[in-house]
Every structure is written in structure tokens, then in C-alpha cells.
Write a protein that holds these residues in place. Structure first.
Motif: not given
Ligand SMILES: *Cc1c(COP(=O)(O)O)cnc(C)c1O
Length: 459
Positions: A413-420, A424-432
């Protein structure tokens, strides 16, 4: 086939009579429902014509309408977990407020408050007076007023004190802040004439001296809040500018950007300019943000000599830039915390995050790792590693705070997919995503924030 699909689309009237849509009328007016039906039918028509939509049932049409309307409630502003490593994140609304400020905001929001009324005798009051007294005590200025943000503070100050006249500024300080705040443009909009002096890396006192003429209104100094100039450099200090301004009768204005109310080095951080020091050095007007290092709500503070602040207050533009009771209530409560900076790092979330001991962050990261290991599903590699956080929002550029990050990787799985997935979870979690790995900075997360991350499955 396309023709058949188009023909199978129900009419607007048919859909409006559909029993399954009747429950929508509880939350939406008939006009809103009708518009949504039309809009959905148009979209479906486009999708059919472009060949993207290959089959369609009445059920699909109904659920598309339902999704469109329900989205009006579920989309929008949401609380987000900031795991990005940028502590004061402009896109996440900058400083989280202290509990005292949240309480004050709640009290002020639901009913009338003494915003512009003197409770002594019922006479007309001044909305800025509630914070002004506190700013005077905390910074040593004579007078202060509050506007929407620091960009507004700079605009209003220049427009009030220098409209149609020249403002002298060093070429090394013609900053751009994110979100299209460019100093030369703000100066132009404020109606003053920009007079640049010196070079990008070196500006001398005689550059300012030589530029002063009959039409000079101000000497402006701007804090290099989001960049540094290193190497062969020369900058004129505020006190030198103040001395020059005094000798020629020209006021000096400083845009401090973040403008701290306390010396951050007392909390083990790098020092950022302190408002009271600029005042002590004799600046006539200083402007700074309330929602950067100060840790309050979005606002711009203009502080300085009474004569100038009064002229700024009298400007009709002030009315257009004034803040409401919500901002004032939160700002007032935040400022009160500074009356005794003892223990401030416990009460002010920004300071708490910035001074959080790395051992505590490490422990936090391990707890988060443990929770995520149980929740994410199979195949994930979750590690705690050393990393760095930044302050953000144009404060302490190139200052890195040692932190602990949780890296989450998966072979398939790519990092971008995990990022999304986290976003998209509840609450949204902004990582990098850093070096193609997804990471969460544990400095600004609480374990309870991520207890509801759902499993992420391959495929
Ligand atoms: C951040 C900043 C601004 C803009 O302040 P806002 O509160 O974002 O409007 C202006 N000048 C400097 C030097 C800044 O750092």
C-alpha cells in the motif's frame, strides 16, 4: 444503449412524488429538494452521455438525491486531529484556544454581552476597551486596538498614517506570507507609496537616511517571520530606526507578525520578538497576530503610542475591520492568562505542545502505536522514530523541535493511500508523507483522538 438509459431517467415531477423522498422534507424546503433533483438528473445525464454510467436503477437515482442533500449536513467544518508536525497550522485554524477562552466564548455566544456599553452608567462603551487595558498592562504600550487579523492591522495602520505618502522599507523585508499576503500589495492597497531601500541581504542606516524626503510618512520594519537571510547580511535594528525616526520627526511602525507576549526562551524555546521589547525600544506602532504564538483567536492587534493608535481608531476603515463579541471574549480570556505567565505552558495549548518534553511525546507515541496496531489490520508496520516538528504560521522559521513520530507502512500500500485513510476517518487525522512513508507526529495528538481509526484493508 445510451438512449435507453436516458429514457429510463425519471422526470423531476415523478421523483418529487416519490414516497421515499418524503422524509427529506423534514430537513429541506421543497425548493431545495427540487433543485437537488434537477441537479442530480443533470449530472446523471452527463455521466450517461460520457459513457461513464452503464446502468442505472430508480433506487440509484433516489440514493444519489439523498446523498446530495444529506451531504449538506455531513460536509463542512469538522474537528481535525493535527498530527502533521506543524504545531500552529494555518489550514487547521491556527492556535487551539485555552479552556478559559473556550468557556468565555461559550458564555458570550448565546446571549447579550457588555460589548459597547459601560456597565457603570449605561453610557456608550468601546468594544476594544476590554482587551486594550490588558494589552497596555502586558506590553507597556499606551493604547491598542483590535482588528480581524494582522494583515488587516498592517493595512489599517498604513492607510491611517501614510495614505498618499511614502513608506520606507528595506528590500530584505518585503515579505510574502501564505494565503497571498504580500507586503508590497498590501502597501499599495493601503494607498501609500512603497519606497524600498537597501538590497535583499544588506540594508544600512544611511539607506533609510538617504531615502527620507518631504513626502515620507513612516519608517516600516517587518519581522522576517517565515524566512531567514544568512551569510553576508546587514540589517538595521529597531532601536536605530527609532533614533532616526525621532531625529527626523517620522514615526516608526513595526509588523512583528507572530509577536510573542512572553520571551519564549524562558520555556526553553528559541526567542521570537517580544512585543513589550519593541515598545520599550520606542516603536510608535506595532502590529501582531493573536492566533499565532499568542495562542488566541484570529485577530490583529495594533499597539503603540496613544496619538497614533487614536488616528488608526478614527479611520472609517476600522469599522469594516472590527472584530465581534466572540473574538473579543476569547482574546480577553487568553490575554488574562498572561497576567501571570507562571504555569502558562500548562494552560495555553500552543505553549503546551511546543514545550512538551520529548520523553512524554515518546510515551504518547508508544501508546498510539499500540492502539493503531490493534486497529489498522494486518500487514502494517508501525514504528516509533525520531523526527522533527515545526512551529508553523510564520513563527520561528528553520527552528526544528525534536519529536517522536509514528511511521506507518504496508508492503502492498502506498503512503498516499494510508494518508487518505487517516484523513477520511472520523475524526479526520492529518498526518504527512515524508520520504514516501506516512507519519504521524505524536507531539500534538492525544491517544483518545485515534481510538476510532477503522481497519484499512488491502485492495
Ligand atoms: C503572519 C504575518 C502577517 C499576517 O498575519 P495574519 O494574522 O495571518 O493576517 C503579517 N505580517 C507578518 C510579518 C506575519 O508573520
Amino acid at each position: 444503449m445510451i438512449q435507453n438509459l436516458l429514457r429510463s431517467l425519471p422526470s423531476v415531477d415523478e421523483l418529487l412524488r416519490e414516497p421515499e423522498l418524503q422524509s427529506l422534507y423534514r430537513n429541506f424546503s421543497s425548493r431545495i429538494v427540487k433543485d437537488s433533483v434537477r441537479k442530480t438528473l443533470n449530472l446523471l445525464r452527463e455521466e450517461i452521455l460520457s459513457g461513464r454510467l452503464k446502468n442505472l436503477s430508480r433506487r440509484d437515482v433516489l440514493s444519489r438525491i439523498r446523498e446530495d442533500l444529506e451531504g449538506l449536513f455531513t460536509r463542512g467544518l469538522k474537528p481535525v486531529v493535527n498530527a502533521s508536525g506543524t504545531v500552529i497550522h494555518t489550514h487547521l485554524g491556527r492556535a487551539p484556544l485555552a479552556q478559559d477562552a473556550v468557556d468565555a466564548l461559550m458564555r458570550a455566544s448565546g446571549g447579550p454581552v457588555s460589548l459597547e456599553i459601560e456597565l457603570e452608567d449605561g453610557s456608550r462603551g468601546e468594544r476594544d476597551s476590554h482587551c486594550e487595558e490588558l494589552i497596555v498592562r502586558l506590553t507597556g504600550c499606551e493604547s491598542a486596538c483590535i482588528v480581524n487579523n494582522n494583515a488587516a492591522a498592517v493595512l489599517l495602520t498604513l492607510n491611517s498614517l501614510a495614505r498618499g505618502r511614502e513608506v520606507i522599507i528595506s528590500r530584505g523585508e518585503l515579505i510574502e506570507i501564505g494565503g497571498s499576503f504580500r507586503l508590497p500589495e498590501i502597501m499599495e492597497r493601503s494607498g501609500c507609496i512603497l519606497k524600498e531601500v537597501g538590497t535583499t541581504n544588506r540594508t544600512h542606516l544611511h539607506d533609510y537616511m538617504d531615502a527620507i524626503g518631504d513626502n515620507t510618512a513612516l519608517l516600516l520594519k517587518v519581522h522576517k517571520s517565515n524566512y531567514t537571510i544568512r551569510g553576508f547580511t546587514k540589517e538595521v535594528s529597531l532601536s536605530e530606526l527609532v533614533a532616526l525616526g525621532r531625529s527626523r520627526g517620522i514615526p516608526v511602525v513595526e509588523d512583528l507578525g507572530s509577536g510573542s507576549l512572553v520571551d519564549l526562551s524562558r520555556y526553553g524555546l528559541k526567542k521570537e520578538p517580544v512585543v513589550s521589547e519593541s515598545i520599550r525600544e520606542g516603536v510608535d506602532v506595532v502590529t501582531f497576530s493573536a492566533d499565532k504564538l499568542l495562542g488566541g483567536p484570529q485577530a490583529g492587534i495594533i499597539a503603540g503610542k496613544r496619538e497614533f493608535v487614536e488616528r488608526i481608531r478614527q479611520n472609517p476603515l476600522k469599522r469594516a475591520l472590527r472584530v465581534d463579541k466572540l473574538t473579543i471574549s476569547a482574546l480577553e480570556a487568553t490575554l488574562k492568562l498572561y497576567l501571570n505567565p507562571e504555569g502558562l505552558e500548562k494552560k495555553l495549548p500552543i505553549l503546551r505542545y511546543l514545550t512538551r518534553p520529548v520523553e512524554e511525546i515518546e510515551e504518547n507515541a508508544r501508546r498510539i502505536k499500540h492502539i493503531l496496531s490493534a486497529r489498522l489490520g494486518r500487514g502494517f508496520r508501525i514504528e516509533v522514530e525520531e523526527g522533527t516538528s515545526v512551529v508553523g504560521s510564520g513563527a520561528l522559521p528553520d527552528y526544528l523541535l525534536p519529536t517522536r513520530v509514528i511511521t506507518i507502512t504496508h508492503p502492498g500500500m502506498g503512503a498516499e493511500r494510508i494518508f487518505k485513510h487517516f484523513l477520511h476517518s472520523n475524526p479526520p487525522v492529518l498526518g504527512r508523507v515524508e520520504r514516501e512513508r506516512f507519519i504521524l507526529d505524536a507531539r500534538t495528538i492525544e491517544p483518545t483522538h485515534i481510538e476510532h481509526i477503522g481497519p484499512l484493508t488491502h485492495g
